[in-house]
Design an enzyme around this catalytic site. Structure first.
Site, PDB file in Angstrom:
ATOM      1  N   ARG A  68       0.831  -1.190   0.000  1.00  0.00           N
ATOM      2  CA  ARG A  68       0.000   0.000   0.000  1.00  0.00           C
ATOM      3  C   ARG A  68       0.875   1.254   0.000  1.00  0.00           C
ATOM      4  O   ARG A  68       1.801   1.378   0.799  1.00  0.00           O
ATOM      5  CB  ARG A  68      -0.901   0.008   1.235  1.00  0.00           C
ATOM      6  CG  ARG A  68      -1.787   1.222   1.256  1.00  0.00           C
ATOM      7  CD  ARG A  68      -2.783   1.161   2.382  1.00  0.00           C
ATOM      8  NE  ARG A  68      -3.374   2.483   2.542  1.00  0.00           N
ATOM      9  CZ  ARG A  68      -4.123   2.833   3.561  1.00  0.00           C
ATOM     10  NH1 ARG A  68      -4.391   1.965   4.509  1.00  0.00           N
ATOM     11  NH2 ARG A  68      -4.613   4.043   3.637  1.00  0.00           N
TER      12      ARG A  68
ATOM     13  N   TYR B 131       2.601 -10.090   7.058  1.00  0.00           N
ATOM     14  CA  TYR B 131       2.389  -8.659   7.272  1.00  0.00           C
ATOM     15  C   TYR B 131       3.730  -7.958   7.448  1.00  0.00           C
ATOM     16  O   TYR B 131       4.557  -8.381   8.254  1.00  0.00           O
ATOM     17  CB  TYR B 131       1.524  -8.446   8.519  1.00  0.00           C
ATOM     18  CG  TYR B 131       1.016  -7.024   8.630  1.00  0.00           C
ATOM     19  CD1 TYR B 131      -0.184  -6.670   8.024  1.00  0.00           C
ATOM     20  CD2 TYR B 131       1.751  -6.046   9.289  1.00  0.00           C
ATOM     21  CE1 TYR B 131      -0.648  -5.358   8.082  1.00  0.00           C
ATOM     22  CE2 TYR B 131       1.295  -4.737   9.353  1.00  0.00           C
ATOM     23  CZ  TYR B 131       0.098  -4.404   8.749  1.00  0.00           C
ATOM     24  OH  TYR B 131      -0.354  -3.109   8.790  1.00  0.00           O
TER      25      TYR B 131
ATOM     26  N   PHE C 230       1.769   2.544   5.204  1.00  0.00           N
ATOM     27  CA  PHE C 230       2.704   1.628   4.538  1.00  0.00           C
ATOM     28  C   PHE C 230       2.315   0.246   5.002  1.00  0.00           C
ATOM     29  O   PHE C 230       2.221   0.003   6.210  1.00  0.00           O
ATOM     30  CB  PHE C 230       4.148   1.891   4.969  1.00  0.00           C
ATOM     31  CG  PHE C 230       5.126   0.838   4.483  1.00  0.00           C
ATOM     32  CD1 PHE C 230       5.934   1.088   3.386  1.00  0.00           C
ATOM     33  CD2 PHE C 230       5.227  -0.401   5.115  1.00  0.00           C
ATOM     34  CE1 PHE C 230       6.833   0.115   2.929  1.00  0.00           C
ATOM     35  CE2 PHE C 230       6.111  -1.385   4.658  1.00  0.00           C
ATOM     36  CZ  PHE C 230       6.917  -1.111   3.567  1.00  0.00           C
ATOM     37  N   GLU C 231       2.099  -0.635   4.052  1.00  0.00           N
ATOM     38  CA  GLU C 231       1.702  -1.980   4.436  1.00  0.00           C
ATOM     39  C   GLU C 231       2.088  -2.879   3.274  1.00  0.00           C
ATOM     40  O   GLU C 231       1.727  -2.591   2.131  1.00  0.00           O
ATOM     41  CB  GLU C 231       0.175  -1.988   4.601  1.00  0.00           C
ATOM     42  CG  GLU C 231      -0.386  -2.928   5.598  1.00  0.00           C
ATOM     43  CD  GLU C 231      -1.890  -2.677   5.844  1.00  0.00           C
ATOM     44  OE1 GLU C 231      -2.295  -2.654   6.998  1.00  0.00           O
ATOM     45  OE2 GLU C 231      -2.658  -2.507   4.871  1.00  0.00           O
ATOM     46  N   ILE C 232       2.862  -3.928   3.556  1.00  0.00           N
ATOM     47  CA  ILE C 232       3.047  -4.966   2.546  1.00  0.00           C
ATOM     48  C   ILE C 232       2.424  -6.205   3.174  1.00  0.00           C
ATOM     49  O   ILE C 232       2.865  -6.641   4.236  1.00  0.00           O
ATOM     50  CB  ILE C 232       4.530  -5.209   2.205  1.00  0.00           C
ATOM     51  CG1 ILE C 232       5.181  -3.913   1.707  1.00  0.00           C
ATOM     52  CG2 ILE C 232       4.656  -6.299   1.146  1.00  0.00           C
ATOM     53  CD1 ILE C 232       6.646  -4.048   1.334  1.00  0.00           C
TER      54      ILE C 232
END
Ligand SMILES: *[C@@H]1O[C@H](CO)[C@@H](O)[C@H](O)[C@H]1NC(C)=O
Ligand SMILES: *[C@@H]1O[C@H](CO)[C@@H](O)[C@H](O)[C@H]1NC(C)=O
Ligand SMILES: *[C@@H]1O[C@H](CO)[C@@H](O)[C@H](O)[C@H]1NC(C)=O
Length: 388
Positions: free
Chosen positions: A199, A225, A282-284
């Protein structure tokens, strides 16, 4: 003086007619799209076979970038995509999904698609998909919104449901649409069939070269995550969230992972929430987790309680609590090497070798990591318990 006015008028009328004929003949009407129940306008979508024929396809993980934004975010989106490309994606060509609450305009698409050779999908979330569930007392929700507004709390909360649950932060959809409406979209199509997403928000900066592929790390090492910044949540937005999560855990104790990261979010074995959460702009992450039975049932339980409307439960604490309770802590990853700035906070690698190798443009001295408001040291303690 040049062309007579009536010729100009005639040509203009002809063009308008041709345009109308073209539109009605070749472009599906919005009703037709709605009846297909597709989340996106089809003419902007990228097919999976198209992806497979892109350069470097065999090296890439099953993944995409996701950017939630409006036409008015154009400058900020250009800034973010430019950084993503320079620091990482130029070599990889991962696709992008842009999501808007109204159709992206031609200028937006033209200015953004020139930034990368990677496939891009410009999706619209139809207004009709925004809804407040029938059990929500709209008066109570409106009162809560008003109170939050008066208290100066600016965090908007939106949920994108079914089967994939995702939330939007205030910077994209917050203000004009109103706070607290849940969005229901069928994501069983197009790029949403991919597994991992990263994201990205408008107006963020990536300060270091990303020399190895974070998506591959996720896929090859079973990570679910990934984060770069963690911090404390404002308690006023989530007053009853922890009590609700505990009620859920009591009903489904078997869903708590035996090697979970409860220590990250609670200092007393779960009695109180310490407000720590991963900063989810921020998210992977692995979408399969958000689509999983455990997460969907947890989310539905929360949704029933109405806290998204009556308080202002945000995606960050909800995602973080779910990850901390239901996943093995070894599957949550701190991406130290990714220098990331979402003003006002920056994560910059403090490790000198990482910083040098990444050709970082941030200063380790300005890193948020050990700020009094950061939860990173709690995270490190939690993880140390896993690898003593
Ligand atoms: C992708 O292909 C290009 C051109 O062949 C190459 O320069 C680049 O290093 C490749 N990327 C990766 C991650 O291997
Ligand atoms: C990519 O991930 C999705 C969701 O997990 C899965 O359905 C799909 O089969 C995967 N595609 C490939 C090529 O592995
Ligand atoms: C990832 O999970 C799969 C399936 O559970 C397992 O076979 C594999 O060894 C795991 N890989 C790593 C690096 O942990």
């Amino acid at each position: 003086m040049g062309v007579p006015t009536r010729h100009v008028a005639l040509v203009a009328v002809l063009f308008t007619l041709l345009f109308i004929i073209f539109r009605t003949t070749f472009l599906p009407s919005s009703e037709a799209l709605m009846s297909l129940n597709l989340p996106f306008s089809t003419h902007d979508s990228v097919s999976l076979s198209e992806l497979a024929s892109q350069p470097n396809a065999s090296e890439r993980a099953n993944a995409t970038f996701v950017i939630l934004c409006r036409n008015s975010n154009l400058r900020g989106v250009i800034q973010s995509v430019r950084d993503v490309e320079d620091r990482f994606n130029r070599k990889y060509g991962y696709p992008y999904v842009f999501l808007n609450e109204e159709p992206f305009d031609e200028e937006f698409k033209r200015r953004v698609s020139v930034l990368s050779a990677a496939p891009m999908e410009f999706g619209t979330i139809p207004k009709e998909h925004w809804y407040a569930p029938p059990w929500i007392d709209e008066q109570k929700a409106a009162a809560a919104r008003k109170k939050m507004g008066e208290d100066g709390i600016i965090y908007g909360v939106f949920a994108l449901l079914c089967p994939f649950v995702f939330f939007l932060g205030s910077s994209c959809f917050g203000v004009p649409v109103g706070v607290g409406f849940v969005l229901k979209v069928d994501f069983s199509h197009g790029l949403w069939m991919l597994r991992y997403y990263w994201r990205v928000e408008p107006d963020v900066h990536f300060h270091c070269d990303v020399n190895s592929d974070p998506f591959r790390l996720m896929q090859d090492h079973n990570k679910t995550y990934g984060f770069t910044i963690s911090m404390y949540e404002f308690e006023a937005t989530i007053e009853s969230l922890w009590a609700t999560a505990k009620d859920y855990a009591q009903l489904h104790p078997e869903q708590l992972h035996p090697h979970n990261a409860l220590g990250f979010i609670s200092d007393d074995g779960g009695s109180k929430y310490n407000l720590c959460h991963f900063w989810s702009n921020f998210e992977i992450a692995d979408m399969d987790f958000w689509r999983s039975e455990v997460y969907v049932s947890f989310f539905e339980f929360l949704d029933q309680k109405g806290g998204f409307y009556y308080e202002r439960w945000g995606d960050a604490p909800v995602h973080s609590i779910a990850a901390a309770l239901f996943l093995p802590r070894s599957s949550i990853h701190f991406f130290d090497e990714i220098g990331y700035e979402h003003p006002p906070y920056t994560h910059c690698p403090i490790n000198g070798e990482r910083w040098t190798k990444g050709r970082c443009s941030c200063s380790p001295a300005e890193s948020f990591d050990y700020d009094g408001y950061s939860c990173l040291s709690r995270w490190e303690k939690t993880i140390r318990r896993l690898f003593p």
